[in-house]
Design a protein around this motif. Structure first.
Motif, PDB file in Angstrom:
ATOM      1  N   GLY A   1       0.815  -1.208   0.000  1.00  0.00           N
ATOM      2  CA  GLY A   1       0.000   0.000   0.000  1.00  0.00           C
ATOM      3  C   GLY A   1       0.846   1.255   0.000  1.00  0.00           C
ATOM      4  O   GLY A   1       0.584   2.209  -0.747  1.00  0.00           O
ATOM      5  N   ASP A   2       1.901   1.243   0.810  1.00  0.00           N
ATOM      6  CA  ASP A   2       2.826   2.383   0.855  1.00  0.00           C
ATOM      7  C   ASP A   2       3.493   2.594  -0.513  1.00  0.00           C
ATOM      8  O   ASP A   2       3.655   3.735  -0.970  1.00  0.00           O
ATOM      9  CB  ASP A   2       3.899   2.161   1.918  1.00  0.00           C
ATOM     10  CG  ASP A   2       3.331   2.166   3.327  1.00  0.00           C
ATOM     11  OD1 ASP A   2       2.178   2.606   3.501  1.00  0.00           O
ATOM     12  OD2 ASP A   2       4.032   1.713   4.252  1.00  0.00           O
ATOM     13  N   TYR A   3       3.877   1.500  -1.137  1.00  0.00           N
ATOM     14  CA  TYR A   3       4.526   1.559  -2.458  1.00  0.00           C
ATOM     15  C   TYR A   3       3.585   2.183  -3.494  1.00  0.00           C
ATOM     16  O   TYR A   3       3.991   3.065  -4.270  1.00  0.00           O
ATOM     17  CB  TYR A   3       4.925   0.146  -2.885  1.00  0.00           C
ATOM     18  CG  TYR A   3       5.405   0.034  -4.317  1.00  0.00           C
ATOM     19  CD1 TYR A   3       6.690   0.447  -4.678  1.00  0.00           C
ATOM     20  CD2 TYR A   3       4.573  -0.481  -5.308  1.00  0.00           C
ATOM     21  CE1 TYR A   3       7.136   0.342  -5.994  1.00  0.00           C
ATOM     22  CE2 TYR A   3       5.012  -0.592  -6.625  1.00  0.00           C
ATOM     23  CZ  TYR A   3       6.283  -0.183  -6.966  1.00  0.00           C
ATOM     24  OH  TYR A   3       6.714  -0.284  -8.262  1.00  0.00           O
ATOM     25  N   LEU A   4       2.330   1.754  -3.485  1.00  0.00           N
ATOM     26  CA  LEU A   4       1.357   2.288  -4.449  1.00  0.00           C
ATOM     27  C   LEU A   4       1.109   3.775  -4.221  1.00  0.00           C
ATOM     28  O   LEU A   4       0.994   4.555  -5.179  1.00  0.00           O
ATOM     29  CB  LEU A   4       0.032   1.510  -4.355  1.00  0.00           C
ATOM     30  CG  LEU A   4       0.098   0.035  -4.769  1.00  0.00           C
ATOM     31  CD1 LEU A   4      -1.206  -0.674  -4.411  1.00  0.00           C
ATOM     32  CD2 LEU A   4       0.373  -0.106  -6.259  1.00  0.00           C
ATOM     33  N   LEU A   5       1.034   4.169  -2.954  1.00  0.00           N
ATOM     34  CA  LEU A   5       0.879   5.598  -2.635  1.00  0.00           C
ATOM     35  C   LEU A   5       2.062   6.401  -3.183  1.00  0.00           C
ATOM     36  O   LEU A   5       1.880   7.444  -3.806  1.00  0.00           O
ATOM     37  CB  LEU A   5       0.781   5.794  -1.116  1.00  0.00           C
ATOM     38  CG  LEU A   5      -0.555   5.464  -0.446  1.00  0.00           C
ATOM     39  CD1 LEU A   5      -0.395   5.393   1.066  1.00  0.00           C
ATOM     40  CD2 LEU A   5      -1.625   6.497  -0.807  1.00  0.00           C
ATOM     41  N   ALA A   6       3.266   5.880  -2.949  1.00  0.00           N
ATOM     42  CA  ALA A   6       4.473   6.576  -3.426  1.00  0.00           C
ATOM     43  C   ALA A   6       4.499   6.660  -4.953  1.00  0.00           C
ATOM     44  O   ALA A   6       4.878   7.690  -5.524  1.00  0.00           O
ATOM     45  CB  ALA A   6       5.721   5.867  -2.906  1.00  0.00           C
ATOM     46  N   LYS A   7       4.092   5.581  -5.629  1.00  0.00           N
ATOM     47  CA  LYS A   7       4.052   5.581  -7.095  1.00  0.00           C
ATOM     48  C   LYS A   7       3.095   6.665  -7.605  1.00  0.00           C
ATOM     49  O   LYS A   7       3.401   7.373  -8.578  1.00  0.00           O
ATOM     50  CB  LYS A   7       3.585   4.209  -7.614  1.00  0.00           C
ATOM     51  CG  LYS A   7       4.583   3.093  -7.459  1.00  0.00           C
ATOM     52  CD  LYS A   7       5.776   3.214  -8.390  1.00  0.00           C
ATOM     53  CE  LYS A   7       5.464   2.789  -9.804  1.00  0.00           C
ATOM     54  NZ  LYS A   7       6.688   2.774 -10.658  1.00  0.00           N
ATOM     55  N   GLY A   8       1.952   6.793  -6.954  1.00  0.00           N
ATOM     56  CA  GLY A   8       0.985   7.807  -7.355  1.00  0.00           C
ATOM     57  C   GLY A   8       1.529   9.213  -7.165  1.00  0.00           C
ATOM     58  O   GLY A   8       1.396  10.078  -8.041  1.00  0.00           O
ATOM     59  N   LEU A   9       2.157   9.445  -6.027  1.00  0.00           N
ATOM     60  CA  LEU A   9       2.745  10.758  -5.746  1.00  0.00           C
ATOM     61  C   LEU A   9       3.827  11.107  -6.768  1.00  0.00           C
ATOM     62  O   LEU A   9       3.862  12.212  -7.312  1.00  0.00           O
ATOM     63  CB  LEU A   9       3.341  10.780  -4.336  1.00  0.00           C
ATOM     64  CG  LEU A   9       2.362  10.625  -3.161  1.00  0.00           C
ATOM     65  CD1 LEU A   9       3.120  10.464  -1.861  1.00  0.00           C
ATOM     66  CD2 LEU A   9       1.413  11.819  -3.076  1.00  0.00           C
ATOM     67  N   LEU A  10       4.715  10.165  -7.036  1.00  0.00           N
ATOM     68  CA  LEU A  10       5.808  10.412  -7.984  1.00  0.00           C
ATOM     69  C   LEU A  10       5.314  10.620  -9.408  1.00  0.00           C
ATOM     70  O   LEU A  10       5.842  11.453 -10.147  1.00  0.00           O
ATOM     71  CB  LEU A  10       6.810   9.253  -7.940  1.00  0.00           C
ATOM     72  CG  LEU A  10       7.727   9.216  -6.718  1.00  0.00           C
ATOM     73  CD1 LEU A  10       8.500   7.907  -6.652  1.00  0.00           C
ATOM     74  CD2 LEU A  10       8.695  10.407  -6.746  1.00  0.00           C
ATOM     75  N   LEU A  11       4.285   9.860  -9.794  1.00  0.00           N
ATOM     76  CA  LEU A  11       3.716  10.016 -11.132  1.00  0.00           C
ATOM     77  C   LEU A  11       3.260  11.452 -11.360  1.00  0.00           C
ATOM     78  O   LEU A  11       3.506  12.048 -12.417  1.00  0.00           O
ATOM     79  CB  LEU A  11       2.541   9.046 -11.316  1.00  0.00           C
ATOM     80  CG  LEU A  11       1.741   9.164 -12.621  1.00  0.00           C
ATOM     81  CD1 LEU A  11       2.609   8.830 -13.828  1.00  0.00           C
ATOM     82  CD2 LEU A  11       0.522   8.242 -12.585  1.00  0.00           C
ATOM     83  N   SER A  12       2.628  12.029 -10.340  1.00  0.00           N
ATOM     84  CA  SER A  12       2.140  13.414 -10.453  1.00  0.00           C
ATOM     85  C   SER A  12       3.283  14.421 -10.389  1.00  0.00           C
ATOM     86  O   SER A  12       3.339  15.360 -11.180  1.00  0.00           O
ATOM     87  CB  SER A  12       1.132  13.708  -9.336  1.00  0.00           C
ATOM     88  OG  SER A  12       0.005  12.888  -9.473  1.00  0.00           O
ATOM     89  N   LEU A  13       4.165  14.215  -9.445  1.00  0.00           N
ATOM     90  CA  LEU A  13       5.261  15.170  -9.260  1.00  0.00           C
ATOM     91  C   LEU A  13       6.209  15.187 -10.461  1.00  0.00           C
ATOM     92  O   LEU A  13       6.695  16.242 -10.859  1.00  0.00           O
ATOM     93  CB  LEU A  13       6.034  14.834  -7.983  1.00  0.00           C
ATOM     94  CG  LEU A  13       5.258  15.043  -6.668  1.00  0.00           C
ATOM     95  CD1 LEU A  13       6.045  14.489  -5.492  1.00  0.00           C
ATOM     96  CD2 LEU A  13       4.937  16.517  -6.453  1.00  0.00           C
TER      97      LEU A  13
END
Length: 324
Positions: free
Chosen positions: A114-126
């Motif tokens: 779950g943490d990994y998926l959250l980080a992937k989403g954040l990085l995709l946007s940033l």
């Protein structure tokens, strides 16, 4: 009769196919275990209502862009993360008929995923400077967490009022559908007023969606989830809240006592269901649901006529006429 999800996707069928490939690529990792788990999760894609909402909303506001694909991926990444974490919190062993991640790989792996998926989403946007999309989705995730906590706080006393119920379902369910519509429109570069208009439409659709889900608990359709699941979990939903508001104090105490102490007893569950039906709880909830749908359609019709708008109308119908 409601249109099928396949026909609803007609104007965006090509985009959905491209999205599937892009989303799969977003999940790639250098860690073999992560790839194995995400590959397993991709088999459970379901009806894909969220990306459909993003692309139809983008179409309403002028056209689907690369940012629309990233917005749909962001929604899916952050939402999937919350579902994985929810399954850990609820000790759920199944998700959409499949074993949950925590059931197969354990709680520790599920939390880290779950943490990994959250980080992937954040990085995709940033990485693409999609700050507006990230702001919309981050707000939705915050509200979803608040809604879950509000429900837990209020569930102990079993005295949730109608107003509190609306706030809980707005945060828990409607806020994500609101985010889908807002992200779709924002991905086209539309102004804030248009984004807010789409967000309000999504909120109305989401409220109706949850009330429809609550109605399933009382056997309003031949199929759907098993009867009385919400009662077993001591969840106060609109049909029950309304029925209690129409009852005298003695009946209220009796029903709450059954909910609190006999929520696993099939006979008592059926007694509560009969009480709700006789009190017109289902009729009242259906009336409220239909008003949300009317409000959503009114906002939708303020967008220019197009195949996207027609499909969005069909999707709204699907929300309230679905059987599960």
């Amino acid at each position: 009769m409601a249109a099928s999800m396949k026909s609803i996707q007609n104007p965006i069928s090509k985009e959905m196919e491209i999205f599937g490939k892009k989303f799969k690529a977003e999940l790639k990792s250098k860690v073999w275990m992560l790839d194995k788990i995400t590959s397993y999760m991709l088999k459970q894609k379901g009806k894909q209502v969220r990306p459909v909402l993003v692309f139809l909303s983008a179409g309403l506001a002028g056209g689907i862009s690369e940012a629309s694909y990233r917005g749909a991926s962001l929604i899916e990444l952050l939402h999937t993360a919350t579902l994985v974490h929810d399954d850990v919190v609820d000790a759920s062993e199944q998700r959409r008929g499949f074993f949950s991640v925590n059931a197969l790989w354990g709680d520790k792996v599920a939390v880290l995923l779950g943490d990994y998926l959250l980080a992937k989403g954040l990085l995709l946007s940033l990485d693409h400077n999609d700050f507006k999309l990230l702001q919309i989705v981050s707000k939705a995730v915050k509200e979803m967490s608040e809604g879950e906590l509000l429900q837990l706080e209020k569930a102990r006393k079993l005295d949730i009022t109608e107003d509190v119920y609306y706030e809980i379902i707005r945060q828990k369910t409607a806020t994500l559908i609101e985010a889908c519509c807002a992200v779709g429109v924002a991905s086209t570069g539309a102004d804030d007023a248009t984004v807010q208009k789409a967000a309000l439409m999504g909120e109305k659709i989401g409220m109706a969606f949850q009330i429809k889900d609550d109605l399933f608990d009382f056997g309003t359709d031949e199929i759907g989830k098993p009867l009385g699941i919400d009662i077993k979990e001591k969840k106060m939903t609109l049909p029950l809240i309304y029925a209690l508001s129409q009852a005298d104090k003695s009946t209220q105490r009796k029903i709450r006592k059954m909910m609190r102490n006999h929520n696993e007893d099939p006979k008592k569950i059926n007694e509560i269901i009969d009480f709700v039906k006789k009190s017109d709880g289902l009729g009242y909830a259906t009336k409220v649901m239909n008003q949300y749908i009317t409000d959503a359609r009114k906002i939708l019709d303020s967008f220019p006529e197009s195949d996207y708008r027609t499909s969005m109308h069909d999707l709204i119908s699907y929300v309230i006429e679905r059987k599960k």
